[in-house]
Design a protein around this motif. Structure first.
Motif, short mmCIF file in Angstrom:
data_model
loop_
_atom_site.label_atom_id
_atom_site.label_comp_id
_atom_site.label_asym_id
_atom_site.label_seq_id
_atom_site.Cartn_x
_atom_site.Cartn_y
_atom_site.Cartn_z
N LYS A 139 0.82 -1.04 0.15
CA LYS A 139 0.02 0.02 0.15
C LYS A 139 0.83 1.36 -0.07
O LYS A 139 1.83 1.41 0.70
CB LYS A 139 -0.89 -0.06 1.21
CG LYS A 139 -2.06 -1.01 1.32
CD LYS A 139 -2.87 -0.95 2.46
CE LYS A 139 -3.71 -2.07 2.42
NZ LYS A 139 -4.53 -2.00 3.58
N LYS A 140 0.62 2.14 -0.84
CA LYS A 140 1.29 3.44 -0.87
C LYS A 140 0.56 4.20 0.13
O LYS A 140 -0.51 4.27 0.18
CB LYS A 140 1.41 4.07 -2.13
CG LYS A 140 2.13 3.24 -3.23
CD LYS A 140 1.97 4.01 -4.62
CE LYS A 140 2.81 3.28 -5.79
NZ LYS A 140 3.05 3.88 -6.92
N LYS A 141 1.65 4.97 0.74
CA LYS A 141 1.01 5.70 1.94
C LYS A 141 0.55 7.17 1.20
O LYS A 141 1.44 7.82 0.42
CB LYS A 141 2.16 6.38 3.00
CG LYS A 141 1.56 6.78 4.22
CD LYS A 141 2.82 6.89 5.19
CE LYS A 141 2.62 6.72 6.46
NZ LYS A 141 3.54 6.85 7.41
N ALA A 142 -0.56 7.61 1.54
CA ALA A 142 -1.32 8.88 0.96
C ALA A 142 -0.62 10.01 1.42
O ALA A 142 -0.56 10.28 2.74
CB ALA A 142 -2.82 8.92 1.15
N SER A 143 0.12 10.89 0.20
CA SER A 143 0.77 11.94 0.95
C SER A 143 -0.31 13.15 1.13
O SER A 143 -1.24 13.22 0.43
CB SER A 143 1.75 12.59 -0.21
OG SER A 143 0.92 12.92 -1.45
N LYS A 144 -0.19 14.07 2.16
CA LYS A 144 -0.81 14.75 2.36
C LYS A 144 -0.70 16.26 1.44
O LYS A 144 0.78 16.49 1.21
CB LYS A 144 -0.69 15.40 4.08
CG LYS A 144 -1.16 14.31 4.96
CD LYS A 144 -1.11 14.91 6.40
CE LYS A 144 -1.46 13.62 7.30
NZ LYS A 144 -1.27 14.03 8.70
N PRO A 145 -1.79 16.90 1.25
CA PRO A 145 -1.10 18.10 0.56
C PRO A 145 -0.45 19.12 1.15
O PRO A 145 -0.78 19.16 2.38
CB PRO A 145 -2.48 18.51 0.07
CG PRO A 145 -3.55 18.03 0.81
CD PRO A 145 -2.97 16.74 1.44
N LYS A 146 0.37 19.70 0.50
CA LYS A 146 1.12 20.93 1.18
C LYS A 146 0.11 22.05 1.45
O LYS A 146 -0.54 22.34 0.70
CB LYS A 146 2.27 21.29 0.49
CG LYS A 146 3.64 20.73 0.70
CD LYS A 146 4.76 21.40 0.29
CE LYS A 146 5.81 20.98 1.15
NZ LYS A 146 7.16 21.76 0.97
N LYS A 147 0.35 22.61 2.58
CA LYS A 147 -0.27 23.80 3.11
C LYS A 147 -0.02 25.05 2.23
O LYS A 147 1.19 25.15 2.17
CB LYS A 147 -0.12 24.19 4.59
CG LYS A 147 -0.53 22.63 5.53
CD LYS A 147 -1.86 23.08 6.32
CE LYS A 147 -2.14 21.60 7.02
NZ LYS A 147 -3.16 21.81 7.81
#
Length: 115
Positions: free
Chosen positions: A19-27
Motif C-alpha cells: 500500500k502506498k502511503k497517501a501523501s498529505k497536500p502541502k499547506k
C-alpha cells in the motif's frame, strides 16, 4: 496395486500489494518564520516585540499557536541563528526580539524591486 498420484503442492496465496502511503497536500500560505518576520518588521516598538505579543499577533492573524507551540519556538530559534532576528531581552525563544539591521536592509530592498 494402483499407484496413487502425489498430492499437489499447496497453492500460495497471492502476495498483497504494497500500500502506498497517501501523501498529505502541502499547506499553502507563508511559513511560520515568514509570519514572524512580517510581524516583527511591522512593529514600531523600540524595545522589540515580546514572545507573548508575537504569539498573540500570530493568533490574531489566524495561526493556531496553541496547536503549533513547538513550531513557533523552533522558527524563532532558527531566525535568531540566521541573524534575521536579534534579542533585546531574554534567551532562547523567550524575551523580546527585533529585526537585525542586515535583515531590515534585505526586507526594504525586496519591497522596492519591481517583478
Amino acid at each position: 496395486m494402483a499407484e496413487v498420484a502425489p498430492a499437489p503442492p499447496p497453492v500460495a496465496a497471492p502476495a498483497k500489494a504494497a500500500k502506498k502511503k497517501a501523501s498529505k497536500p502541502k499547506k499553502s500560505g507563508p511559513s511560520v518564520g515568514e509570519l514572524i518576520v512580517k510581524t516583527v518588521a511591522a512593529s514600531k516598538e523600540r524595545g522589540g516585540v515580546s514572545a507573548a505579543a508575537l504569539k498573540k499577533a500570530l493568533a490574531a492573524g489566524g495561526y493556531d499557536v496553541d496547536k503549533n507551540k513547538a513550531r513557533v519556538r523552533t522558527a524563532i530559534k532558527s531566525l535568531l541563528t540566521k541573524g534575521t532576528l536579534v534579542h533585546t531581552k531574554g534567551t532562547g525563544a523567550s524575551g523580546s526580539f527585533k529585526m537585525s539591521s542586515k535583515a531590515e536592509t534585505k526586507l526594504c530592498c525586496r519591497e522596492n524591486t519591481v517583478q
